[in-house]
Motif scaffolding. Structure first.
Motif, short mmCIF file in Angstrom:
data_model
loop_
_atom_site.label_atom_id
_atom_site.label_comp_id
_atom_site.label_asym_id
_atom_site.label_seq_id
_atom_site.Cartn_x
_atom_site.Cartn_y
_atom_site.Cartn_z
N TRP A 36 0.86 -1.19 0.00
CA TRP A 36 0.00 0.00 0.00
C TRP A 36 0.89 1.24 0.00
O TRP A 36 1.69 1.44 0.91
CB TRP A 36 -0.91 -0.01 1.23
N PRO A 82 -4.12 0.06 -4.38
CA PRO A 82 -4.84 1.32 -4.63
C PRO A 82 -5.38 1.38 -6.05
O PRO A 82 -4.70 1.04 -7.02
CB PRO A 82 -3.76 2.38 -4.39
N HIS A 105 -10.41 8.04 -5.95
CA HIS A 105 -9.05 7.58 -6.25
C HIS A 105 -8.44 8.38 -7.40
O HIS A 105 -7.28 8.80 -7.33
CB HIS A 105 -9.08 6.09 -6.61
#
Length: 550
Positions: free
Chosen positions: A499, A513, A546
């Protein structure tokens, strides 16, 4: 090939052939295709092609005096391959004996001596009567894909199932006798090893084609139009379709990839009774069709059939590698690949899969086993919906479950319907020990879990719904999975490896992600159609969050 009934004109003299066609077109061209052949050998090829592609031959107007293959030879072929066609011989005055032979040998309907001028007096009245007679018994044939094969062939069943689930109409020619098989193989100049055969509307015949082969010729897209997308969705079940609709409607350049057919497992449901907004219920196929139409209206690019082999992480992008060797780049990915039914471990199951043993059900299988006793294995909603659906085709449906009742695994509305049906029998505390038969399934042996006693029953088909397995093999090395193979997302993640962004995982986001999961493939999903649609649409909001960080 022509789509209208055919009038075949045969003459080896081009001047005569052109003259006959010229006279026929203004009189019959609006209702019939006027097809010419410049000789007997060419005519035989046309006659065989028409038969192979199920094109109706209404009338053959054939000159007798042709070298090699005579007019009688051509008409003899039409008698065998198109027995209902009208047969007319063009003769000279000296050919009266030949005409009499034709009447006796090939069922000649009429002979016309040359010349036939004027056609209004010497040609049209004769052909009008013959064509009126032919039309009286004519029933238009299906003008589309034809599948020729054994009804108990796994490959044939897969093709039928693929076309049915993608709502592509077809005609199945099931070869149940040696005579039928010999005729079809002879027409296609094929052997048993070439089955199944698929004949396309244009006349092309494919030997043992894959779903991709058929899809490409029917205009389905199997390769991406672009190299890069804002959003790629893998899996076109309810959650994937919802994600694609919302993504595209909100301005994202969206690619939707589906391995089999839109709708996922829900697409095989005969009737979804508890989906909001449809008080009379809706079939899974109809729901999928509506969703695909909606997605395409918003500009979603749909690939089907197409499968993803793996996803490569190249921050901030994800490279999606497809099984055909192509790849696309995306800024975000939603995994909605769903689940598949677990395999039943019993003797003979693998051998008879596609030949009486099926995972899921559709009209293809139901029609194949009309009025036969069938067994549904499993106690979930999918099994209940399948059992109810099958009662429309047979009055003998047995539901086999390991537990004592359906109460813990099936919705009450389905249980009530099953209990009130005289066509259904519930067999609790029971499991399948074995299945058997010859070229197809014929028996199922059931075992009592309590006593171990086994009994054999006559069976036309067994439909299996015994639990679900996440379809995550292709992302097993990319994202975090739980012990059962489902994708872990959002707050369920704990210190995800790799991550590398300065925020916590978003709802529905995986351990990578920008890679999200929704629907049945996700740990914690409620595994209902409405829930899948909700997750798919809600995930798009987090995709936007995102993308804002990139």
């Amino acid at each position: 090939m022509p789509t209208k009934p055919v009038i075949l004109v045969v003459d080896d003299e081009n001047v005569v052939l052109s003259a006959v066609q010229r006279d026929l077109r203004p009189q019959y061209g609006s209702e019939y295709s006027i097809v010419g052949a410049g000789g007997g050998a060419e005519a035989l090829e046309v006659v065989e092609t028409l038969a192979r592609t199920d094109q109706p031959l209404a009338l053959a107007l054939v000159d007798q005096r042709m070298p090699g293959v005579t007019g009688i030879d051509v008409l003899r072929a039409t008698l065998e391959l198109h027995p209902d066609a009208k047969r007319v011989l063009l003769t000279a005055y000296a050919d009266t004996d030949v005409a009499i032979t034709g009447i006796n040998e090939v069922g000649l309907d009429f002979y016309i001596t040359k010349p036939w001028d004027p056609p209004e007096e010497r040609l049209y009245p004769i052909l009008d009567d013959l064509l009126d007679d032919w039309q009286a018994g004519y029933r238009p044939v299906f003008d589309g894909i034809r599948i020729v094969g054994s009804p108990w062939s796994r490959e044939t069943h897969e093709l039928k199932n693929f076309l049915t689930r993608n709502q592509i109409p077809y005609r199945a020619i099931d070869l149940v006798s040696d005579e039928d098989m010999a005729r079809e193989l002879d027409l296609a100049k094929a052997t048993v090893a070439d089955l199944p055969l698929v004949t396309m509307p244009g006349g092309e015949t494919l030997f043992r084609p894959s779903n991709v082969d058929v899809a490409g010729r029917m205009g389905l897209k199997t390769s991406a139009a672009n190299e890069a997308y804002d959003l790629v969705v893998v899996g076109a079940g309810p959650s994937g379709l919802a994600a694609a609709v919302y993504g595209a409607s909100e301005g994202l350049n969206t690619l939707l990839i589906e391995e089999r057919a839109p709708g996922g497992q829900a697409g095989q449901s005969s009737r979804i009774e508890n989906y909001l907004g449809f008080p009379k219920g809706i079939s899974g196929a109809d729901l999928a069709r509506r969703a695909v139409t909606q997605a395409e209206r918003f500009g979603v690019e749909l690939l089907v059939p197409a499968s993803v082999e793996r996803v490569e992480r190249k921050d901030p992008f994800r490279i999606v590698h497809l099984s055909d060797g192509s790849e696309v780049t995306t800024r975000s990915l939603i995994i909605t690949s769903g689940v598949s039914y677990r395999q039943l471990a019993a003797e003979g199951i693998d051998e008879y899969t596609g030949r009486g043993v099926y995972y899921g059900t559709s009209r293809v299988e139901a029609m194949l086993h009309h009025d036969e006793p069938v067994f549904v294995i499993g106690g979930g909603n999918s099994a209940g919906q399948a059992a109810l659906f099958l009662t429309g085709f047979t009055n003998s449906v047995s539901i086999v479950i390991r537990s004592d009742s359906l109460a813990s695994s099936m919705s009450q509305y389905l249980i009530s319907a099953i209990e009130s049906s005289v066509a259904m029998t519930l067999l609790p505390g029971t499991q399948v020990a074995a299945v058997g038969g010859s070229d197809r399934l014929e028996t199922v042996r059931l075992r009592s879990i309590e006593t171990g006693e086994e009994n054999e029953h006559r069976a036309g088909a067994v439909f299996i719904f015994i639990g679900q397995k996440a379809r995550t093999e292709w992302v097993a090395e990319l994202v975090e999975l739980n012990q059962r193979g489902f994708i872990v997302t959002g707050s369920d993640l704990s210190a995800p490896k790799g991550w590398n962004v300065d925020r916590e995982p978003l709802p529905f986001e995986t351990s990578v992600p920008g890679v999200f999961a929704a629907g049945d493939v996700r740990q914690g999903s409620i595994q209902r159609v409405a829930g899948a649609v909700g997750e798919g649409s809600a995930t798009v909001r987090n995709v936007h969050r995102h993308l804002e960080d990139l």
